[in-house]
Design a protein around this motif. Structure first.
Motif, PDB file in Angstrom:
ATOM      1  N   GLU A 161     -22.818  51.535  67.405  1.00 53.95           N
ATOM      2  CA  GLU A 161     -22.956  50.086  67.231  1.00 53.95           C
ATOM      3  C   GLU A 161     -21.808  49.570  66.344  1.00 53.95           C
ATOM      4  O   GLU A 161     -21.215  48.526  66.635  1.00 53.95           O
ATOM      5  CB  GLU A 161     -24.320  49.785  66.586  1.00 53.95           C
ATOM      6  CG  GLU A 161     -24.708  48.322  66.557  1.00 53.95           C
ATOM      7  CD  GLU A 161     -25.083  47.755  67.920  1.00 53.95           C
ATOM      8  OE1 GLU A 161     -25.027  48.495  68.902  1.00 53.95           O
ATOM      9  OE2 GLU A 161     -25.377  46.559  67.984  1.00 53.95           O
ATOM     10  N   ILE A 194     -22.978  45.795  72.643  1.00 51.62           N
ATOM     11  CA  ILE A 194     -23.687  45.603  71.361  1.00 51.62           C
ATOM     12  C   ILE A 194     -25.086  45.057  71.653  1.00 51.62           C
ATOM     13  O   ILE A 194     -26.093  45.543  71.122  1.00 51.62           O
ATOM     14  CB  ILE A 194     -22.931  44.606  70.452  1.00 51.62           C
ATOM     15  CG1 ILE A 194     -21.602  45.189  69.990  1.00 51.62           C
ATOM     16  CG2 ILE A 194     -23.767  44.213  69.243  1.00 51.62           C
ATOM     17  CD1 ILE A 194     -20.675  44.161  69.370  1.00 51.62           C
ATOM     18  N   ILE A 218     -19.035  46.911  67.437  1.00 49.78           N
ATOM     19  CA  ILE A 218     -18.820  45.670  66.670  1.00 49.78           C
ATOM     20  C   ILE A 218     -17.348  45.579  66.244  1.00 49.78           C
ATOM     21  O   ILE A 218     -16.735  44.518  66.338  1.00 49.78           O
ATOM     22  CB  ILE A 218     -19.774  45.620  65.447  1.00 49.78           C
ATOM     23  CG1 ILE A 218     -21.208  45.406  65.946  1.00 49.78           C
ATOM     24  CG2 ILE A 218     -19.389  44.506  64.480  1.00 49.78           C
ATOM     25  CD1 ILE A 218     -22.276  45.556  64.895  1.00 49.78           C
TER      26      ILE A 218
END
Lengths: 765, 378
Positions: B12, B31, B16
């Motif tokens: 994640e 995401i 990001i």
């Protein structure tokens, strides 16, 4: 399944036997995919994609992964790495030169990609193989590289495949950052999807993973990602996301390099709203004898859609060797003026002036340097980018300048005309090399700007005819007239529609228009941003005192390229003199009568790559120096042999300790085990039955006496293992005698190479 | 599953970073996907937690140091699969209170039963309590866990090893050793009762010849005397005052069982007893044959001890005279209060492993007890 365990209570998985050995499929798939992804990213990021290298690498990787899978299936995987390393070793021994040449080509490509991204030069390695053999070199190196990556991936996939979940995206991310690739989009999806799939697969160590479970997990993830990716590909979202990306990059830039009072736009006027009216300190400049200085930070070579950009990395790659060679000769493009000054006899003897800059609120990405900079006092030799000198995080820095630069220009030009020394000759060669770059790439005018200004330019030149036929003085006059018309001294807004309307009347607009106009009239020019220490400021400051340069002193100006001297700033603010610091606007070589050597002769004069200490490095040295290679080989061999000897010594010591255990029972059992190990090497291998079943075989092979000895020893071992009574010490001696006899038989029976193997690798004696 | 969670967070984070650095909408989609899937699983798992069922089965007996299988069956009668499921299992040796936790991850397809075959064992004897104390349902990434109310228990008994020990009854004037119950397996020396009639073999005593039958069958027939089964023996295991040394405890359990076995081999019926330290009770069982002994071992193997409290000897005295026998074996780590009092009711043989042994007690240690107790006179 029953098995002996440690003390206490325990609980664990039921280790089921896998008769079909299906454990090879998953690592094979993971290793193959990971190798392909890695290779493609590497090839694309480094630019090593000539001919068919990606496909050769991929093919090799696939073959190696399949071989690994087959060996795993056959439970022979332990042979994979020794065999692979042996093959690799043989390949290096037989075709080392060709592979090395392939590596050199790869390295040069990598260097180009690095230079294109960062403006730093990695010296090129000379390819020693015949010029026509590049194809062969790259082919072999591709095989070498592809197999190496595949072998590493196979190992990691077998060891812990989940490591790829993080490893691949991080490697990719690092690669993209390092090589500043704009097209990161292409890689993100397959890499991240691969990682997510791996994450959904699960960990075999703590989970009973099945393909069915994985598919159950994949289905919602795949559906969800497909839907989301379709939505994400809509222009609305891509634009929004791109906006976010840009905003974040801006924020990062601001956080890293700027303060709240930083005002200069760094050539980007796409969303520039103008600077603050309040004056904040930007720089504190100290020098012994204050003088007028144009401290440039950002410089722009190309102008497109209201944004000035430095010279493109790809262009740098094209001229990389030339610029690197210049640096080797200590002629950095930022310090040409100082070099020229040093060559001009009397002026060269003048004392250089030390300038200390403390950056308070100016953008910290650049060093603020004047055109009179002595570049070797602050710049790294590899820092060849001709635009904007990177600061690398320094807030306070010191450099030397040639004092009174502008006053000397005419004298310097005259001096260079008459100077016939070797140094001057060499300097002009170097300057000529850079001048070619300048004339080729600092002359572009964007179509929209041309369209906008051409009618006015033509209007200015209507009395002189075609631009090509105009003299230097006529051009100078036209430029002056045009700029005065655009930016009149009384400050009234011109009727002419100029580019950068949002910063109307500012120095930024003036610098842009001036640069475009100079280019139109055949004068190479560029946009420069920074801070100006004016004549008044210098005069009002006592010697040695610090000058505080505020944001109101910040702005832009145009710099034109003066043959022989480099980039010279031209004051471009309305109402202030727009003379180019006292020099002629003529950018032809008229000012310097000296014959400029052509490019070919320049290249001839460049030192051969092998003569350059940086060029080649250790690899080239090894390549060229077989003796060194041989010594290196011997050293490696010696280390390996030493390690083998140490390992053997350690194992034998450990065995000796076991043999001398306090308890004779323990010692006898160990000696018997070691003896049986020796017997195994003699071809006497126990099946599922008792050791005594081997007696007929031993009798037939080694005679009755030894068979009796073996029988007796087996009984003693039985007592040692199962009797509750202590064993007499004499049995230890009997066991040792039995071991010695067995060893004698082995030494007599085995061939020399087997003996070496048993003695040094298996360490059985 | 921690590695899985860390992997999710790392991924994640990378997504990001990609999104923020390059403004990639694809990274943004991933995401969202990484967030949506766990959130989507949440209501499904909340529904499934009440629907799934569980059973557990284990091998009843194990040898020391070996592993035995136990199977956890989890049934999912619904149409939704559980993408990840974690069973938290606790293993406890009820004799020495040693505990060990274990977590097993799996998944549960829709309308199917998942069988988890695991193995448990112990190097010390005792009853192993296998408790599935929590079943947690997770999403595909193992992030959001929902507890179900399922718990199940199974038991395995790690049998004590036995050693050869010879037990003889001492002549005790105060006790009544006569019995009207005779062994059916072995001959004895009570001429008043016949064990069996058989043909004479050389070596038989002439006194055993049954002349009447010999005359009748015209060949020598002998009569073997029967072995009376004595029921006046108590083997008592003191569970108060233990130090918590697993080796000593293990040795004590082995001594008790070996002693009982030896008594049965000698056709001596006896009473086995110990004190229940939780309820302050004396547990007494009469053992007449090997099956009864085997039957009582699981109970014996969960006789949890305590360091302090009312001793078994005191409880035995409180229980009354009928609980006491003429021959008593008192096994303890240290001689507990009241142990010496027992000698007023019969002959007490104290087997003690600790430092505080009463006068006349037989001392043993955890390493050499088979040799030290190879012969016991009670």
């Amino acid at each position: 399944m029953k098995q002996k365990q440690k003390k206490g209570i325990w609980i664990h998985h039921c280790m089921k036997q896998d008769p079909e050995n299906t454990q090879w499929v998953t690592p094979l798939i993971v290793a193959t995919l990971a190798s392909i992804l890695l290779l493609f990213a590497m090839v694309d990021l480094t630019g090593f994609s000539t001919i068919c290298t990606p496909w050769i690498m991929t093919g090799t990787a696939l073959c190696l992964c399949v071989i690994y899978g087959i060996l795993t299936k056959l439970n022979k995987v332990r042979w994979f790495y020794p065999a692979y390393l042996l093959l690799l070793f043989m390949l290096v021994v037989l075709l080392g030169k060709t592979i090395l040449s392939g590596f050199c080509i790869f390295w040069n490509q990598l260097g180009n990609a690095w230079t294109a991204a960062n403006g730093w030069v990695i010296p090129e390695l000379a390819v020693s193989d015949a010029p026509g053999n590049e194809m062969q070199c790259m082919l072999l190196f591709s095989i070498f590289m592809g197999s190496m990556i595949a072998a590493i991936c196979c190992g990691l996939a077998q060891l812990e495949k989940q490591i790829f979940t993080v490893l691949l995206p991080i490697l990719l991310f690092a690669g993209i950052i390092m090589f500043k690739q704009e097209k990161a989009w292409i890689y993100i999806v397959p890499y991240l999807l691969f990682s997510i799939c791996l994450l959904l697969w699960g960990r075999r160590n703590d989970e009973q993973v099945s393909v069915k479970a994985t598919i159950y997990r994949w289905i919602p993830a795949v559906l969800c990602s497909v839907v989301l990716l379709i939505i994400a590909s809509l222009s609305l979202f891509t634009n929004w996301a791109a906006g976010v990306g840009e905003a974040v990059q801006d924020k990062l830039h601001n956080a890293h390099y700027e303060t709240a009072y930083t005002t200069l736009p760094e050539g980007d006027f796409s969303d520039y709203s103008g600077s603050e009216t309040q004056n904040h300190p930007a720089l504190v400049v100290s020098m012994d004898q204050p003088e007028e200085l144009y401290l440039r930070g950002f410089t722009g070579a190309t102008f497109d859609e209201d944004v000035w950009k430095p010279l493109d990395g790809q262009i740098l790659v094209e001229y990389k060797n030339r610029l690197y060679w210049m640096n080797q000769q200590k002629w950095n493009v930022h310090g040409l003026f100082a070099e020229a000054s040093a060559l001009t006899g009397d002026m060269a003897s003048e004392t250089l002036q030390e300038v200390t800059i403390q950056n308070l609120n100016a953008c910290g990405k650049y060093l603020y340097v004047p055109y009179t900079l002595c570049a070797d006092t602050i710049l790294e030799p590899e820092q060849i980018s001709p635009d904007g000198v990177s600061a690398q995080g320094d807030d306070i820095y010191v450099y030397l300048i040639t004092p009174g630069g502008a006053k000397q220009i005419s004298q310097m030009l005259n001096h260079l005309k008459d100077n016939d020394t070797e140094e001057a000759e060499a300097y002009l060669q170097a300057e000529n090399a850079y001048r070619e770059v300048v004339f080729e790439h600092y002359m572009d005018i964007p179509e929209d700007v041309k369209e906008q200004l051409l009618p006015y330019w033509k209007k200015t030149t209507k009395d002189y005819g075609a631009v090509e036929k105009m003299s230097s003085e006529e051009k100078q006059e036209c430029i002056r007239a045009f700029l005065e018309a655009c930016f009149p001294e009384n400050g009234e807004a011109p009727e002419i529609e100029l580019p950068l309307d949002r910063v109307k009347g500012s120095s930024y607009q003036y610098a842009t228009v001036a640069a475009m106009t100079l280019r139109y009239f055949g004068v190479p020019s560029r946009y420069a941003e920074g801070y100006v220490i004016t004549k008044e400021m210098a005069e009002n400051t006592d010697d040695g005192n610090a000058i505080q340069v505020g944001s109101s002193n910040g702005g832009a100006w145009v710099e034109l390229y003066q043959s022989g001297l480099g980039w010279i700033p031209m004051q471009a603010m309305p109402g202030i003199e727009n003379e180019p610091m006292g020099i002629s606007l003529d950018a032809e070589d008229g000012e310097i009568p000296k014959e400029i050597p052509p490019k070919e002769s320049l290249q001839e004069n460049q030192p051969e790559p092998e003569e350059q200490p940086e060029n080649g490095g250790a690899v080239a040295l090894i390549k060229e120096n077989l003796a060194l290679s041989f010594v290196l080989f011997l050293a490696v061999l010696f280390v390996i042999l030493l390690l083998i000897a140490l390992r053997r010594r350690y194992i034998l010591q450990k065995r000796g300790k076991r043999w001398e255990e306090n308890e004779a029972k323990e010692a006898v059992a160990w000696i018997y085990v070691d003896s049986v190990d020796l017997l195994r090497r003699l071809g006497i291998v126990r099946g599922n039955g008792s050791m005594k079943d081997l007696v007929p075989q031993i009798e037939e092979k080694f005679g009755e006496h030894y068979a009796d000895e073996f029988m007796n020893m087996t009984d003693i071992n039985g007592r040692a293992l199962f009797s509750s009574r202590p064993l007499d010490e004499k049995y230890r001696e009997i066991a040792k005698a039995f071991y010695t006899d067995t060893l004698q038989l082995l030494i007599a029976d085995a061939k020399w190479y087997r003996k070496l193997w048993i003695q040094w690798i298996l360490c059985l004696y | 599953m921690i590695a899985m969670k860390l992997g999710w967070f790392a991924l994640e984070g990378i997504c990001i970073s990609y999104f923020l650095y390059f403004g990639s909408s694809a990274a943004l989609a991933l995401i969202i996907m990484l967030f949506v899937i766990p959130l989507f699983s949440l209501p499904i798992n909340l529904y499934l937690r009440t629907k799934i069922r569980m059973k557990i089965a284990a091998e009843p007996n194990l040898k020391k140091g070996e592993s035995g299988d136990f199977v956890i069956e989890i049934e999912n009668p619904t149409l939704f699969p559980v993408l990840r499921l974690r069973c938290s299992i606790q293993l406890e040796n009820q004799l020495n209170r040693e505990q060990h936790g274990f977590e097993q991850n799996t998944w549960l397809p829709s309308k199917a039963t998942q069988r988890l075959t695991l193995q448990a064992g112990g190097s010390y004897c005792g009853r192993l309590k296998i408790l599935v104390r929590r079943v947690t349902l997770y999403d595909a990434f193992g992030l959001l866990g929902i507890w179900s109310k399922l718990t199940e228990t199974a038991y395995m008994t790690v049998q004590p090893d036995t050693f050869e020990t010879e037990v003889t009854l001492t002549l005790n004037a105060g006790s009544i050793d006569e019995s009207d119950v005779y062994s059916e397996q072995r001959a004895g020396n009570d001429l008043t009762e016949t064990f069996q009639i058989r043909e004479y073999v050389p070596g038989d005593s002439p006194r055993q010849i049954h002349w009447k039958l010999s005359n009748k069958f015209d060949r020598l027939i002998v009569r073997e005397p029967a072995l009376p089964i004595i029921q006046n023996v108590l083997v008592f295991w003191e569970r108060t005052g233990e130090s918590g040394d697993f080796d000593i405890l293990d040795a004590q359990a082995e001594i008790v069982v070996s002693l009982c076995k030896s008594l049965l081999d000698s056709s001596i019926r006896f009473t086995i007893g110990w004190n229940d330290t939780d309820r302050n009770l004396c547990i007494l069982h009469e053992i007449g044959d090997i099956d009864e002994l085997i039957g009582i071992i699981p109970r014996l193997m969960r006789a949890t001890g305590t360091k302090e409290g009312l001793s078994g000897a005191e409880l035995l005295l409180q229980t009354g005279e009928h609980a006491l026998c003429g021959h008593m074996v008192y096994l303890a780590e240290n001689s507990a209060p009241g142990a010496t009092e027992l000698s007023r009711y019969g002959h007490v043989t104290m087997l003690v492993s600790g430092e505080h042994a009463a006068v006349g007690a037989r001392i043993f240690d955890a390493q050499h007890y088979p040799e030290q107790l190879s012969f016991i006179e009670i």
